[in-house]
Structures are given as structure tokens and as C-alpha cells.
Design a protein around this motif. Sequence first.
Motif, PDB file in Angstrom:
ATOM      1  N   TYR A 261       6.454 -11.698  -0.484  1.00  0.00           N
ATOM      2  CA  TYR A 261       6.790 -10.506  -1.264  1.00  0.00           C
ATOM      3  C   TYR A 261       8.218 -10.062  -0.973  1.00  0.00           C
ATOM      4  O   TYR A 261       8.585  -9.859   0.184  1.00  0.00           O
ATOM      5  CB  TYR A 261       5.834  -9.351  -0.918  1.00  0.00           C
TER       6      TYR A 261
ATOM      7  N   ASP B  59       2.012  -6.206  -7.470  1.00  0.00           N
ATOM      8  CA  ASP B  59       3.096  -6.501  -8.405  1.00  0.00           C
ATOM      9  C   ASP B  59       3.052  -5.370  -9.436  1.00  0.00           C
ATOM     10  O   ASP B  59       2.079  -5.225 -10.163  1.00  0.00           O
ATOM     11  CB  ASP B  59       2.828  -7.861  -9.074  1.00  0.00           C
TER      12      ASP B  59
ATOM     13  N   ASN C 167       7.271  -7.189  -5.457  1.00  0.00           N
ATOM     14  CA  ASN C 167       6.435  -5.989  -5.361  1.00  0.00           C
ATOM     15  C   ASN C 167       7.289  -4.721  -5.422  1.00  0.00           C
ATOM     16  O   ASN C 167       8.505  -4.791  -5.518  1.00  0.00           O
ATOM     17  CB  ASN C 167       5.623  -6.032  -4.055  1.00  0.00           C
TER      18      ASN C 167
END
Lengths: 519, 174
Positions: free
Chosen positions: A7, A115, A42
Motif C-alpha cells: 500500500y 482503496d 490507499n
Amino acid sequence: MSAIKIYVPRDAAARSLGADGTAEAILTEAARYGISVQLIRNGSRGMLWLEPLVEVETAAGRVAYGPVNAADVPGLFKANFTSGNAHPLAHGLTSEMPYLKNQERLTFARAGITDPVSLSDYLQHDGFRGLRAALKMSPADIVAAVTDSGLRGRGGAAFPAGIKWKTVLGAAGPQKYIVCNADEGDSGTFSDRMIMEGDPFVLIEGMTIAGIATGATHGYIYLRCEYPDAHKALNEAIASAYSEGYLGADIQDSGKRFDLEVRLGAGAYICGEETALLESLEGKRGQVRFKPPLPALQGLFGQPTVINNVITLASVPIILDKGAEHYRTFGMGRSRGTLPLQLAGNIKHGGLVEKAFGLTLREVLYDIGGGSLSGRPIRAVQVGGPLGAYLPESQFDTPLDYEAFAGIKAMLGHGGIVVFDDSVDMAAQARYAMEFCTVESCGKCTPCRIGSTRGVEVIDRMVSGDNPVKQEVVLRDLCETMVHGSLCAMGGLTPYPVISALNHFPEDFRTRKTNALNA
Amino acid sequence: MSTSPKRVIPIKVERASTLSPADQASVGAICERLKTLPGALLPILHEVQGALGYVPDDAIPLIASALNVTRAEVHGVVTFYHYFRTHKPGRHVLQLCRAEACQAVGGAALEAHAKRSLGIDFHGTTADGAITLEPVYCLGNCALGPAALLDDQLQGRVTCDRFDALVAAARKGV
């Protein structure tokens, strides 16, 4: 072996320190090592001093590394960070980091985890449960739940959201509107931006619930144009909500309609004031309106309108999902629920902290924020944006609660906390408050439009030693006139930072000469 | 009886638009597409500035006529909002945050450095046409100040050195 999930935030703050370059470097190195990686952009976790904060999914959970610049990436791969291995930049499991672990995240529950523009991620993390509950309830019951939760407007004025909704529900009109105030202009605040970039669906869900509760079928998000990343995230999320039937003519086969669009502001601070915002949405100069009539009865295009801040609307889904009682259990006194605080300015651990009301400012500044960034003593703190009072050290034990802050002639506002160390010149800050008002006044009320210019001049004369005793009397009198002679908070609250600076830091308003004489 | 000499009332011919035909067409198409939106003026101005880089004075009559409002009303809106500009900017627009959170971490020193090193004041454009410097009041990057917005890209922890590097990269880019 399945791809390793990594991420890297797409949040504008993370990108402002090179998150895109970090993401690119990770993909390049992964290809070089032949490691299969699934890169997820993210939202930010809110630990902004660690941005870009990279997380790797492991069997034990997500492991954090930060701040990771593109140049650090080869070293991380060498240390085998894709297995969550140790490294000087490693912080262990993200969820166990004290900054995050001690928070009470209700509104920001998903931010940084999912997300942001993936509807399936949103659904997997309890998304649209509030809307589902609302679709089974009567409008009056939804309004009652919001009222019972104790939710008050998070934009700054802290007006009970349920009462506003009830007025609109009871008003008659051919077309009612839900307007989201996303003109987050206060310095030191960024929670609206972070939720719009980090979990835009929660705002869409909150606005849809507001529409169903009040009979409004059209919503506008009035977004400041300084937030291009939020604009993009919102538009992506709205498009997928439409395609999956969470917006439009027939929401989830309920027969209920709700349409939503984003409109951009154009760099006018005053448009954060609700009636100026409505004027601007109508395509006019953002000038403040007289009240009454209340926007709830005659708002956008003269129709009944709910106008709420981003965080207010984004807090609605969890209230409908978990119940008003659950939300009420957080907080103190008449300030119920949680407030996403924003630690900004000269602070070591700046970022977003969502906590129940009631912490003291001192706990936030030192226990959470870690003191000043420069390492020098904290001298003054401005809470609540450019119209908020400057607080000296002697007031740091005030609990973060709307009434407690009102009691010391300060305001909690939108929860922005701007920290200054001992190098600050408080006369310059007071002058800036007046100067800001000259730039941003809409011009409707004379005390605000002209008084602010006179205020700058009086402060200049004061610090230059031109009859300072008399100037102080004039300045206090001018502030009194602005407070009582302005329609909205712009002119009415600009005196707060000025007078608080004058009361708590009078030595800064004396010239060097008089200071030397007094020493 | 002789007639008195006729008074001649001069008729001022309106000067021709300085907009190029392509720009006129572009403004016309934007108006045509958006004019039926409720509260269409701001969306139209955003699109015009997006397409042309600014809102030229000569676009105002076109917009006013499309929306059936006076030129004064359109002019009033254009000049009310800080974001809309009526002059062509440089190739890059650099917005520097002046607000309190950035002041707390050296914003004023950065502002002075920016003006000195670019040789311009706020709202000015460098002689080579590369950079237009604008003040902005908060970019929402208050924990990572001083902040700036270079075109659409947010920047954080902008020290004087980083500022110089950003400007140099922008100049090199286009």
C-alpha cells in the motif's frame, strides 16, 4: 505464490512528499527481483510525519515503513521488506502503532485501510450498511436517530444536525437540496480533504441518507478548487456509485431517487459561510445573505436545503449503522461522538487524530503530537482556524469540548490545531488576522470590509510606538464593533485571534524600545 | 430663417474582440454545453479558465449573452473570486500558502525567498514567462508545511532549496 499487497497512499499530503515516485520505485524493484506485487493506492492513515507511509500485507497484518522516499526503496527490497522484515524505517504492525491504536475512529474507520475508489472494498468494510438501515426506516425515524446521536455540525458552528434536518423534512417545496460544504478554508484543517480522498463513499452515503431523510433528491458537494486530488477521488467514487445503483433514480431498488454532483469553488474563503456558499452555487458573488430566512426553509435556489459540513455528513452512516446510542456513548457534556482533530503547524507528529471529545489540549499537543517540530517550547496554539483564538500555555488544560472552549472565548471550530513555538511574533499574527479579513471579506458589512483595513493600520501604529496606549483603546473598540456589527463569522470572529493575542501576549505589541525600558 | 447647425452625436464603435477565432469558438462551445445547468456561471468560468488559462475580458460579453445576464454581473463574479484571473499566466502557476500553519514553520521566509529569487511579487509572471506566483490561503497540507501547489501537484515541506529545485524542474520541463 499470490501477489504481495503493498500500500502506498494516494492522499495529496503523501503525494506532496513524493509518494508517486515511491510507488513507481517499488514496481521497478519488484520487477527486478521477480517479486509479484499488487500495488494499492490507499488513503492516508493520518500519520502525516511518516508520509509516504508504505505498508506491506503479511500473515500477521499490515507492516508499516515510513517515511519511504524513492531512494529508500532498493534498500527495503534488499532487507526483504516484502516479507515484513526489520529495517530502520519499519514501525511494526500499523494497527499497533500507538498514534493509531489510541484513536477512536468512527468517521475515519476505513480511511487508509481501503482503496478509496473501490466500491467492493467499501462494501467489504461495512460500507452502505447505514444506507441499508435508512432505507427500511421512515424519514422521521432517520431524523430522530441523527438528533438522538447528539451529532452537531462539525464545520465549526456546532449546530445540532438533527434539528436542521427536521426543519427541512417539515418544509414544503417542489425541490429540496442537500448541500455539502467542502470549502475547507481554515488553515490547520484537512480532515475534509482526507476523508474525501481516503473514503469518498462515506460522504456519498451520508448525503444519500440525508436526502432520504428529508425528501431531497439532489445533492451538491461544493468543493474548494485548491483540492484537485479530492475532486478526482470524488468524481471516481460518484461514477461507480451511479453504475452500481447507489445513486440515481432508484437507489438499490427502493424507488428512492438521489442525484449528486461536485461543484468547484474558486478560492474565496467566505464561501465556507453557508449562505455565501449558496450564493456561489447559484453562480453569483459569494456574498453573505441575511438570516432569516434560514437556508433550511429558503436555501439553494430559494428551496428548502440541508447544508452540512463534510465531516458531519460523513459521520451519519455509522450512526445509522450502529445506532444513535453507540455514537452518543463517546464524548462529554453536550459534545457527543468523536472529533477528527488535525495537528498542524510546528508540531512533531502532525496528522489526523480522531478521538472522543474531552481530551485536554495539553494531552493532544504533547502526548499525541510529541511537542514542537523545532524542539523549542510551544508558545501559542491557534484552535479553530484563522478566526479562532490564540491560546497561551496557561489554557492548555482546557478540554476539547464546544462549551469549554466557548467558556474561554475561544472556539473548537473544525478541530484544526495550529502550533507555534517561541519564535512567533504574536503582534504579527494579530496583524495577519486583520489582513486576512481585508483579503477575504465579502464586503457586505462595513465593520468587516473597512474595519479590517483600519485594524491593520492600528496594529502597525501600535508596534511602531505611535501612541500605543491610545491605539490599544482604538483597537479594542474596533474589535467590539466588528463583533457586533457583522452578519457572519468572518467579521464577527476575526477579533478573536486579535484580542486573544493582545490579552495573552501583550509584550509582543510593545515596541522594542518600550520593552527595553520595562526590562 | 436659417436653421441652427445640426448637432452631431458621435457614435462610438465598439472595438473588435481581441480573442482569436479559435478562442471565441472555444468559449462559445463551453457556454453552449453548460448554459442550462442551474447556477451555470462558475462551471463556465472554470472551463474557460481551464481551456484558455485565464478569463479574458473579451470572453465576458460572450458568457453574458449566453446566460442572458449583464456583462457587469459576469465581471462582478470573475473579479470576486481569487482563483479567476483576467490575464494570461505563465506556463506554470505556483501557488504559495500564506496561512497560519505554514507561517508556523517558516512560510514568511519562503515567501520572501520566492519573490526575491523569481524577481516578482504575487500575481506576477517571471520575465521568461515560465512561472506565475500566486498567494493562496491554505492548501490542506498543514502538517507538512510550508506548502505550495505547482499547477495541480501539491508540495510539502517546501524549504528554500526545494523551492529552487521545483522552479528549476518546471522551467526545464516546458
